[in-house]
Design an enzyme around this catalytic site. Structure first.
Site, PDB file in Angstrom:
ATOM      1  N   GLU A 213       0.830  -1.202   0.000  1.00 51.36           N
ATOM      2  CA  GLU A 213       0.000   0.000   0.000  1.00 51.36           C
ATOM      3  C   GLU A 213       0.867   1.255   0.000  1.00 51.36           C
ATOM      4  O   GLU A 213       0.352   2.368   0.040  1.00 51.36           O
ATOM      5  CB  GLU A 213      -0.930   0.002   1.206  1.00 51.36           C
ATOM      6  CG  GLU A 213      -1.900  -1.178   1.221  1.00 51.36           C
ATOM      7  CD  GLU A 213      -2.841  -1.141   2.399  1.00 51.36           C
ATOM      8  OE1 GLU A 213      -3.867  -0.454   2.321  1.00 51.36           O
ATOM      9  OE2 GLU A 213      -2.535  -1.800   3.412  1.00 51.36           O
ATOM     10  N   ARG A 215       5.101   2.817  -1.292  1.00 51.53           N
ATOM     11  CA  ARG A 215       5.926   3.011  -2.477  1.00 51.53           C
ATOM     12  C   ARG A 215       7.179   2.138  -2.445  1.00 51.53           C
ATOM     13  O   ARG A 215       7.957   2.185  -1.487  1.00 51.53           O
ATOM     14  CB  ARG A 215       6.343   4.482  -2.569  1.00 51.53           C
ATOM     15  CG  ARG A 215       7.233   4.810  -3.747  1.00 51.53           C
ATOM     16  CD  ARG A 215       7.680   6.263  -3.718  1.00 51.53           C
ATOM     17  NE  ARG A 215       8.535   6.555  -4.872  1.00 51.53           N
ATOM     18  CZ  ARG A 215       8.091   6.916  -6.064  1.00 51.53           C
ATOM     19  NH1 ARG A 215       6.796   7.061  -6.260  1.00 51.53           N
ATOM     20  NH2 ARG A 215       8.919   7.141  -7.067  1.00 51.53           N
ATOM     21  N   GLY A 230      -0.070   1.980   4.074  1.00 50.06           N
ATOM     22  CA  GLY A 230      -0.511   3.075   3.231  1.00 50.06           C
ATOM     23  C   GLY A 230       0.335   4.321   3.374  1.00 50.06           C
ATOM     24  O   GLY A 230       0.570   4.806   4.477  1.00 50.06           O
ATOM     25  N   SER A 233       7.080   4.860   2.347  1.00 52.81           N
ATOM     26  CA  SER A 233       8.000   5.065   1.236  1.00 52.81           C
ATOM     27  C   SER A 233       9.315   4.355   1.490  1.00 52.81           C
ATOM     28  O   SER A 233       9.762   4.233   2.631  1.00 52.81           O
ATOM     29  CB  SER A 233       8.257   6.567   1.045  1.00 52.81           C
ATOM     30  OG  SER A 233       9.145   6.797  -0.026  1.00 52.81           O
ATOM     31  N   ALA A 256       2.011   2.775   8.197  1.00 50.31           N
ATOM     32  CA  ALA A 256       1.459   3.816   7.339  1.00 50.31           C
ATOM     33  C   ALA A 256       2.251   5.112   7.492  1.00 50.31           C
ATOM     34  O   ALA A 256       2.601   5.522   8.603  1.00 50.31           O
ATOM     35  CB  ALA A 256      -0.007   4.052   7.698  1.00 50.31           C
ATOM     36  N   GLU A 271       7.327   1.804  13.053  1.00 49.49           N
ATOM     37  CA  GLU A 271       5.994   2.265  13.428  1.00 49.49           C
ATOM     38  C   GLU A 271       5.491   3.330  12.465  1.00 49.49           C
ATOM     39  O   GLU A 271       6.268   3.985  11.760  1.00 49.49           O
ATOM     40  CB  GLU A 271       5.985   2.806  14.855  1.00 49.49           C
ATOM     41  CG  GLU A 271       6.572   4.190  15.025  1.00 49.49           C
ATOM     42  CD  GLU A 271       6.202   4.831  16.343  1.00 49.49           C
ATOM     43  OE1 GLU A 271       6.319   6.077  16.432  1.00 49.49           O
ATOM     44  OE2 GLU A 271       5.818   4.118  17.291  1.00 49.49           O
ATOM     45  N   GLY A 279      21.244   8.304   8.484  1.00 52.63           N
ATOM     46  CA  GLY A 279      21.828   9.152   9.520  1.00 52.63           C
ATOM     47  C   GLY A 279      20.958   9.359  10.744  1.00 52.63           C
ATOM     48  O   GLY A 279      21.373  10.061  11.678  1.00 52.63           O
ATOM     49  N   ASN A 311       9.703   7.632  20.750  1.00 56.32           N
ATOM     50  CA  ASN A 311       9.232   7.839  22.124  1.00 56.32           C
ATOM     51  C   ASN A 311       8.247   9.005  22.121  1.00 56.32           C
ATOM     52  O   ASN A 311       8.592  10.117  21.731  1.00 56.32           O
ATOM     53  CB  ASN A 311      10.422   8.139  23.034  1.00 56.32           C
ATOM     54  CG  ASN A 311      10.026   8.204  24.490  1.00 56.32           C
ATOM     55  OD1 ASN A 311       9.243   9.053  24.893  1.00 56.32           O
ATOM     56  ND2 ASN A 311      10.599   7.307  25.295  1.00 56.32           N
TER      57      ASN A 311
END
Length: 336
Positions: A213, A215, A230, A233, A256, A271, A279, A311
């Site tokens: 979902e 890239r 979704g 990338s 996502a 996450e 970096g 965090n």
């Protein structure tokens, strides 16, 4: 006789100046050896009817019956029939070479990075992709006028160097919700699902099964059982990843709107909303969730069983061991 890297019989599209715009290869071959490889050494360029008849007979004589049948079928083509032989895995030198290499990828004949593509992007012409096939941009205004004079409209779907994959090949066992978002030269393994907002560039792809979902940029390989959420990338070599080959291991989850700029091992999770670049400073946590040390994300490249999170109090990017591999919903990946 050494192996031949690739071969294809195809139908080429040309503009009014006789420049090649694209080539469709229905049954490309790779890693060809033996008598067939010897036969293909001298096969290249445009083919007329008599040459197709001879080629069909030659294919049959070495047991390449599928290619023999294809040569016969192409005799009825209204377009220009061409043969392209890649004797070795060199960079493409012509548009026909480039299209054959893209076909080899999408036909699962080679995996991403399995064929040399240096210079391909600059070699391909930028064309209008229409419901009548590839149209040269300089020819487009007249073609649009011709269509209107006949009471029709020439539908222009996109203007790009790369066409959508499904106009050339639909691999078995896949689902693609929005076909314009998968370019020719993408590799989709069995069991891959590409949702509406998913995107897969050339020379990248999935081992399958997997739910895409997000890239997949050029050059990025996603292992079996991994999900890209979704809007997420992956950085490819064309979009900022430099010479680092970005990959996603098996049974990983990129949440996502998250992002990835390092190779991941197996069973890793990023996450939602967290972009990890080489970096990025990452604080490692021990078994008691206590900070141990801070490293650059590049130091964690290729390692497995990692969970990257931010965090919520301090904003620090943290990493801890992720022992629970994600389990894909099997019904979503039953594409047959």
């Amino acid at each position: 006789m050494s192996a031949v890297h690739g071969f294809g019989l195809g139908i080429a599209t040309h503009n009014s100046a006789e420049d090649t715009l694209d080539v469709f290869y229905p049954k490309p071959l790779s890693s060809i050896e033996g008598d067939l490889a010897a036969l293909l050494q001298g096969v290249s360029g445009p083919l007329d009817d008599s040459q197709l008849v001879e080629l069909s007979s030659n294919f049959a004589s070495v047991g390449a019956n599928d290619q023999a049948k294809l040569a016969e079928q192409l005799r009825s083509s209204a377009g220009r029939v061409v043969a392209t032989t890649l004797v070795d895995n060199a960079a493409p030198a012509t548009v026909a070479d480039a299209y054959l290499k893209l076909h080899l990828l999408s036909h699962r004949q080679v995996q991403p990075h399995g064929t040399e593509l240096e210079g391909l992007f600059g070699l391909l012409p930028n064309v209008a992709w229409t419901d009548q096939g590839a149209v040269c941009l300089s020819d487009l205004p007249q073609r649009q006028l011709d269509a209107r004079l006949k009471g029709t409209v020439l539908e222009v779907a996109s203007v790009d160097k790369f066409p959508k994959m499904t106009n050339y090949v639909v691999p078995t066992g896949v689902r693609i919700a929005h076909t314009a978002r998968v370019r020719l030269g993408a590799y989709l393994g069995e069991g891959t699902t590409v949702m509406h907002e998913g995107f897969i560039n050339f020379n990248g792809g999935t081992e399958g099964p997997g739910m895409i979902e997000g890239r997949i940029s050029a050059g990025v390989w996603v292992g079996a059982g991994s999900d890209l959420g979704g809007g997420c990338s992956t950085m490819g070599t064309l979009s900022g990843g430099g010479n680092i080959v970005i990959s996603v291991g098996r049974e990983c989850l990129i949440g996502a709107n998250a992002g990835l700029g390092i190779p991941l091992g197996d069973r890793c999770t990023i996450e939602a909303g967290l972009f990890i670049t080489a970096g990025t400073k990452v604080t490692l946590l021990d078994g008691a969730r206590k900070p141990v040390e801070t490293v650059s994300a590049r130091d964690l490249a290729g390692k497995s069983d990692l969970l990257f999170r931010r965090n919520s109090t301090s904003g620090t990017v943290e990493c801890l061991t992720n022992r629970s591999a994600i389990e894909l919903n099997e019904s979503l990946h039953a594409n047959n």
